[in-house]
Design an enzyme around this catalytic site. Structure first.
Site, PDB file in Angstrom:
ATOM      1  N   SER A  13       0.830  -1.213   0.000  1.00  0.00           N
ATOM      2  CA  SER A  13       0.000   0.000   0.000  1.00  0.00           C
ATOM      3  C   SER A  13       0.867   1.266   0.000  1.00  0.00           C
ATOM      4  CB  SER A  13      -0.976  -0.002   1.181  1.00  0.00           C
ATOM      5  OG  SER A  13      -0.306   0.157   2.401  1.00  0.00           O
ATOM      6  N   ASN A  14       2.021   1.216   0.640  1.00  0.00           N
ATOM      7  CA  ASN A  14       2.911   2.388   0.593  1.00  0.00           C
ATOM      8  C   ASN A  14       3.475   2.598  -0.807  1.00  0.00           C
ATOM      9  OD1 ASN A  14       3.401   3.837   3.286  1.00  0.00           O
ATOM     10  ND2 ASN A  14       3.338   1.673   3.874  1.00  0.00           N
ATOM     11  N   MET A  90      10.793  -7.192   4.195  1.00  0.00           N
ATOM     12  CA  MET A  90      10.950  -7.873   5.478  1.00  0.00           C
ATOM     13  C   MET A  90      12.328  -8.494   5.732  1.00  0.00           C
ATOM     14  SD  MET A  90       8.236  -6.985   6.829  1.00  0.00           S
ATOM     15  CE  MET A  90       8.294  -7.874   8.381  1.00  0.00           C
ATOM     16  N   HIS A 109       8.731   3.068   9.099  1.00  0.00           N
ATOM     17  CA  HIS A 109       8.489   2.200  10.263  1.00  0.00           C
ATOM     18  C   HIS A 109       7.212   2.675  10.959  1.00  0.00           C
ATOM     19  CE1 HIS A 109       9.361  -0.532  13.469  1.00  0.00           C
ATOM     20  NE2 HIS A 109       9.080   0.422  14.328  1.00  0.00           N
TER      21      HIS A 109
HETATM   22  C1  GRF Z   1       3.821  -0.773   6.868  1.00  0.00           C
HETATM   23  O1  GRF Z   1       3.134  -0.818   8.075  1.00  0.00           O
HETATM   24  C2  GRF Z   1       5.185  -0.201   7.067  1.00  0.00           C
HETATM   25  O2  GRF Z   1       5.224   0.770   8.052  1.00  0.00           O
HETATM   26  C3  GRF Z   1       5.994  -1.398   7.475  1.00  0.00           C
HETATM   27  O3  GRF Z   1       5.480  -2.452   6.695  1.00  0.00           O
HETATM   28  C4  GRF Z   1       4.140  -2.173   6.345  1.00  0.00           C
HETATM   29  C5  GRF Z   1       4.048  -2.248   4.861  1.00  0.00           C
HETATM   30  O4  GRF Z   1       2.720  -2.115   4.416  1.00  0.00           O
HETATM   31  N1  GRF Z   1       7.405  -1.160   7.267  1.00  0.00           N
HETATM   32  P1  GRF Z   1       2.435  -2.004   2.865  1.00  0.00           P
HETATM   33  O5  GRF Z   1       2.997  -3.271   2.227  1.00  0.00           O
HETATM   34  O6  GRF Z   1       3.089  -0.765   2.356  1.00  0.00           O
HETATM   35  O7  GRF Z   1       0.939  -1.964   2.738  1.00  0.00           O
END
Ligand code: GRF
Length: 203
Positions: A13-14, A90, A109
């Site tokens: 989503s980011n 990850m 984060h």
């Molecule tokens: C987010 O909560 C970010 O802060 C953490 O991992 C998650 C990633 O979410 N590092 P997405 O894959 O961007 O939806």
């Protein structure tokens, strides 16, 4: 125009939030590659839909972390990457890639660092009972979530929250903060001085 690689392991989503701003033309860069360790990451589907080059590097047995990242780096070299954006990636980065892209790797984060580094930060903040949490974008260094802080957004914790609703509220802010920091990076407005990151005024 900066050339951006996004690393992700899941939902993405980011990545989507950043890509939307790239499409709107508010970011002086383009996402030229998406890298994932997980072939099933939803973020890869989005890359596919949008016609963004993407590649899976599975963390399969035999390879050390340094070797794993060496092969990713060889791929990145062919694309002349200026910025690596860790958007829910990850695997902890190895020293060789951190050194090669010093001050050019940023991570988001879901907590106010230095509180709650590591995994499940939202749940741990919720269980600790903090009244405010939030999100942090920082440069990567050799530690886990320890690099220089670029910017943060604060999110209140409500009495009727659970870990999930708090995580959702934080995520909304992530989607605002992360594209904003990518924009600043692409405009060469981030100045790193030791642990401090300053944001240069707009010209
Ligand atoms: C987010 O909560 C970010 O802060 C953490 O991992 C998650 C990633 O979410 N590092 P997405 O894959 O961007 O939806």
């Amino acid at each position: 125009m900066k050339r951006i690689a996004v690393f992700l392991s899941g939902r993405g989503s980011n990545f989507r939030a950043i890509h939307k701003e790239v499409e709107r033309g508010t970011i002086g860069g383009s996402i030229v590659a998406v890298v994932s360790d997980n072939p099933d990451a939803k973020g890869l589907q989005y890359a596919e839909e949008k016609g963004i080059e993407h590649r899976v590097f599975e963390r399969s047995g035999g390879k050390t972390r340094a070797e794993y990242f060496q092969s990713i780096m060889e791929y990145l070299e062919t694309l002349s990457i200026d910025l690596i954006v860790l958007a829910g990636f990850m695997i902890v980065l190895s020293e060789n890639i951190i050194r090669r892209y010093q001050n050019r790797i940023i991570n988001i984060h879901p907590a106010l660092l230095p509180s709650f580094p590591g995994v499940e930060a939202q749940r741990r903040a919720y269980e600790y009972g903090v009244k405010y949490s939030g999100c942090t974008v920082h440069f990567i260094d050799e530690g886990v979530d320890t690099g220089p802080v670029i910017d943060q957004r604060v999110v209140p914790v409500h009495d009727d929250d659970d870990a999930h609703s708090l995580a959702e509220r934080i995520l909304e802010q992530e989607h605002i903060l992360f594209p904003e920091v990518v924009r600043l990076f692409c405009d060469d407005r981030l100045v790193v001085n030791g642990r401090k990151v300053f944001i240069r005024q707009e010209k």
